[in-house]
Scaffold this active site. Sequence first.
Site, mmCIF file in Angstrom:
data_model
loop_
_atom_site.group_PDB
_atom_site.id
_atom_site.type_symbol
_atom_site.label_atom_id
_atom_site.label_comp_id
_atom_site.label_asym_id
_atom_site.label_seq_id
_atom_site.Cartn_x
_atom_site.Cartn_y
_atom_site.Cartn_z
ATOM 1 N N LYS A 1 0.870 -1.182 0.000
ATOM 2 C CA LYS A 1 0.000 0.000 0.000
ATOM 3 C C LYS A 1 0.905 1.229 0.000
ATOM 4 O O LYS A 1 1.956 1.226 0.660
ATOM 5 C CB LYS A 1 -0.859 -0.063 1.267
ATOM 6 C CG LYS A 1 -1.925 1.011 1.423
ATOM 7 C CD LYS A 1 -2.708 0.759 2.725
ATOM 8 C CE LYS A 1 -3.845 1.731 2.930
ATOM 9 N NZ LYS A 1 -4.614 1.448 4.176
ATOM 10 N N SER B 1 -9.533 -1.207 7.288
ATOM 11 C CA SER B 1 -8.994 -0.997 5.938
ATOM 12 C C SER B 1 -8.313 -2.189 5.289
ATOM 13 O O SER B 1 -8.002 -2.138 4.102
ATOM 14 C CB SER B 1 -8.019 0.172 5.938
ATOM 15 O OG SER B 1 -8.745 1.367 5.911
ATOM 16 N N SER C 1 -9.532 1.348 3.286
ATOM 17 C CA SER C 1 -8.715 2.205 2.443
ATOM 18 C C SER C 1 -7.662 1.458 1.626
ATOM 19 O O SER C 1 -7.121 2.018 0.671
ATOM 20 C CB SER C 1 -8.018 3.269 3.297
ATOM 21 O OG SER C 1 -7.121 2.655 4.198
HETATM 22 N N1 GLN Z 1 -13.023 3.071 6.810
HETATM 23 C C1 GLN Z 1 -12.389 3.430 8.048
HETATM 24 C C2 GLN Z 1 -12.172 4.913 8.106
HETATM 25 O O1 GLN Z 1 -12.563 5.549 7.197
HETATM 26 C C3 GLN Z 1 -11.110 2.680 8.238
HETATM 27 C C4 GLN Z 1 -9.914 3.332 7.638
HETATM 28 C C5 GLN Z 1 -8.644 2.571 7.898
HETATM 29 O O2 GLN Z 1 -8.669 1.496 8.521
HETATM 30 N N2 GLN Z 1 -7.544 3.137 7.503
HETATM 31 O O3 GLN Z 1 -11.629 5.423 9.037
#
Ligand code: GLN
Length: 460
Positions: A67, A166, A142
């Site tokens: 990532k 994420s 994400s």
């Molecule tokens: N969808 C969650 C958020 O928007 C998780 C994001 C993540 O784990 N980086 O915070």
Amino acid sequence: MTISEIKDQIKASSARVVVEKVIAKAREKAEYHALLNLTEERALQRADDVDAGKITGKLAGVPFVVKDNFLAFGAPTTAASKMLENFDAPLQATAVEKLEAEGAICIGKSNLDAFAHGGSTENSAFGPTKNAYDTTRVSGGSSGGSAVVTALDIVPFALGSDTGGSIRQPASFNGVVGVKPTYGMISRYGVVAMASSTDVIGSFTTNVADAELVSSIMAGRDDRDMTTLPDFFQIQNDVKLGQKIGLIKDFMTDGVDADVRARVNEYVEGLKAKGHIIEEVSLPMAEYALAIYYIIVPAELSSNLARYDGIRYGHRAEGIKTLAELYGRTRDQGFVTENKRRIMIGSYVLSSGYFDAYYLQAQKVRTLLINEFNELFSKYDVLIGPVAPTPAFKLGENTADPIKMYLGDIMTVPTSLAGLPAISVPAGRSESGLPIGVQLMGPSQSDARLLALARSMEVK
Ligand code: GLN
């Protein structure tokens, strides 16, 4: 594609041939926009070193993707933001270093929601990633890019970060295995920080055994991340029999997609058939998990993102007269709307006058949630439930409504707030053919046992 299949291919040809093929496939699949940059030159150099016997190890020549919030050589580390669009990492993340020490070859950097803020990869400053099964739908996020490169069989494994889901949610949306380890199991050093008290890093793989291998390589104490734990991750060959498993009924209500519930129920039946004991359990504090998460996480990330001031890192606005203007313009240009929204919420809940009412209160309720998990894990070995309320949604479906987007995180944020291990494993498809994952959650440091259980459930 599994790690051992790739190793066989390397043996039959060479690391160079395999890496060249993988890079060609990544280019062929460009329409998914899963990768922001390839690290081709460095990857091919390393492949040659593997072929020459200069690089060896458990993953010698095995290609992977990180990532793009992991510091890694060979391409910029952008965090999918304009802020870091041209940022070249001065060092590599510990996780990347450990994989490279075993001979693995990073071939590219995957797309994400900018600074990992989001659940669909639509917040990337460079455009969204498309779902591996339906290009009109989101990849999830994400870590959407890492999930999609694994699902498309470009690489056998990819790394992601999980602050509130994420890794697990995009794994579920793309039919791959996603691991969110116990907080502190794997070093976060060299990964762009989101919320320091819930950030973890982990893997995407096509099967559980590969997740176990990759986890075992990355786990362990790192002097450069003082929150890391001594290495406790030991792959378990045998699955513990007759485990007591709690099905979280708060996540199986009518509001949850019927296909999602059906796949979870089938998985539960499979566990029963193997002799495990399933009972319905309740996690009443789950109702507050999103409220806690969306106070604590913005608070922490607003502080972590304060370093992007146009002076030390990344982008700097031009034609500036005052210092305030330098900060303001730089941050306006470097962050996407969702980053700004969260920085404002975070600054607000930390401001004097509101600190006690929001931030401190959220920390107290977080403790109540942790207590509830502790209580449950005094009676159950594992908790089970869905990963997300729906399969992958349509691109653009939730972008106008941040609250609706946040609601999709309800099933993943509780374990993040408690620092517990949770994995997402494929559980079949929806009627329309979209992948659906099931989530297995365990007490702190039960990662290896959770994975062994998931492995025993894989259809061979
Ligand atoms: N969808 C969650 C958020 O928007 C998780 C994001 C993540 O784990 N980086 O915070």
